[in-house]
Design an enzyme around this catalytic site. Structure first.
Site, PDB file in Angstrom:
ATOM      1  CG  LEU A  47     -24.550  83.354  54.845  1.00 31.30           C
ATOM      2  CD1 LEU A  47     -23.202  83.840  55.523  1.00 31.30           C
ATOM      3  CD2 LEU A  47     -25.699  84.269  55.660  1.00 31.30           C
ATOM      4  CG  ASP A  48     -29.968  84.115  50.060  1.00 30.86           C
ATOM      5  OD1 ASP A  48     -30.120  82.757  49.719  1.00 30.86           O
ATOM      6  OD2 ASP A  48     -30.459  84.736  50.689  1.00 30.86           O
ATOM      7  CG  MET A  49     -23.631  84.031  44.821  1.00 24.34           C
ATOM      8  SD  MET A  49     -24.001  83.251  43.242  1.00 24.34           S
ATOM      9  CE  MET A  49     -25.005  84.668  42.305  1.00 24.34           C
ATOM     10  CB  SER A  51     -26.069  87.158  52.343  1.00 29.43           C
ATOM     11  OG  SER A  51     -27.299  87.364  51.783  1.00 29.43           O
ATOM     12  NE  ARG A 149     -33.008  86.888  48.218  1.00 27.94           N
ATOM     13  CZ  ARG A 149     -31.815  87.371  47.984  1.00 27.94           C
ATOM     14  NH1 ARG A 149     -30.991  86.489  48.038  1.00 27.94           N
ATOM     15  NH2 ARG A 149     -31.347  88.648  47.711  1.00 27.94           N
TER      16      ARG A 149
END
Length: 198
Positions: A47-49, A51, A149
């Protein structure tokens, strides 16, 4: 060498990087800052930072491979800028064009629906934005792929930029009542890639 593997689910908080080793000269919050994971634990996917939500972790590389398969659904609750329309939902359901690594990519058909009101999620550590800047709304988006993303790019392409993104389910493993940074040990990850029960 022990064949016993360890599996976990975690509510990855906003602002945390989905990795254990920092990149050179970077002082980011990492997964190991929240829990004493066994050696060789890996995050399954990422998961992106910016998210949040459900992250599965394991010491078993084969289990990681199975969970990342396209047969496994990943469900996200997404807060978007504005009141999302039926037309936007339909666009995402049918697949739309996004840009991946500089190239145009057509997303696979997916499941998407509006969420009435606000889903029962913990507050984010950082405020989304002030209400005076306009209304927001929520949608559920279920995908089987995971381009960089992708969900954010999908809502933007449909005309509704994402303000908050929370993954709530991977296969049949749900985030349930986990709170941000909380980690729970699992007996196995079989529920992640087991057939979905109707």
């Amino acid at each position: 060498m022990s064949n016993i593997h360890h599996h976990f689910k975690m509510f990855k908080p906003w602002g945390c990087v989905s990795q254990f080793r920092p990149k050179p000269k970077k002082s980011k919050t990492l997964l190991g800052d929240y829990y004493d994971f066994p050696e060789d634990t890996m995050a399954i996917g990422r998961l992106d930072m910016d998210s949040e939500g459900l992250l599965l972790l394991t010491t078993d590389g084969m289990a990681s491979y199975k969970v990342r398969d396209k047969s496994v659904e990943k469900e996200y609750y997404v807060q978007v800028d504005g009141i999302i329309t039926d037309e936007a939902i339909e666009k995402m359901q049918n697949g739309l064009e996004i840009v991946v690594k500089g190239d145009t990519y057509m997303t696979l058909p997916c499941k998407a629906r509006k969420i009435e009101g606000e889903p029962p999620l913990p507050e984010r550590a950082r405020n989304i934005r002030k209400s005076r800047h306009g209304p927001t709304s929520w949608a559920s988006i279920i995908i089987n792929e995971g381009k960089n993303r992708q969900v954010r790019k999908m809502t933007a392409a449909a005309g509704f930029p994402t303000l908050r993104l929370v993954r709530v389910r991977i296969g049949n493993i749900h985030i349930e009542n986990l709170q941000p940074t909380e980690v729970v040990a699992l007996d196995s990850l079989d529920k992640a890639f087991a057939p979905k029960k109707d």
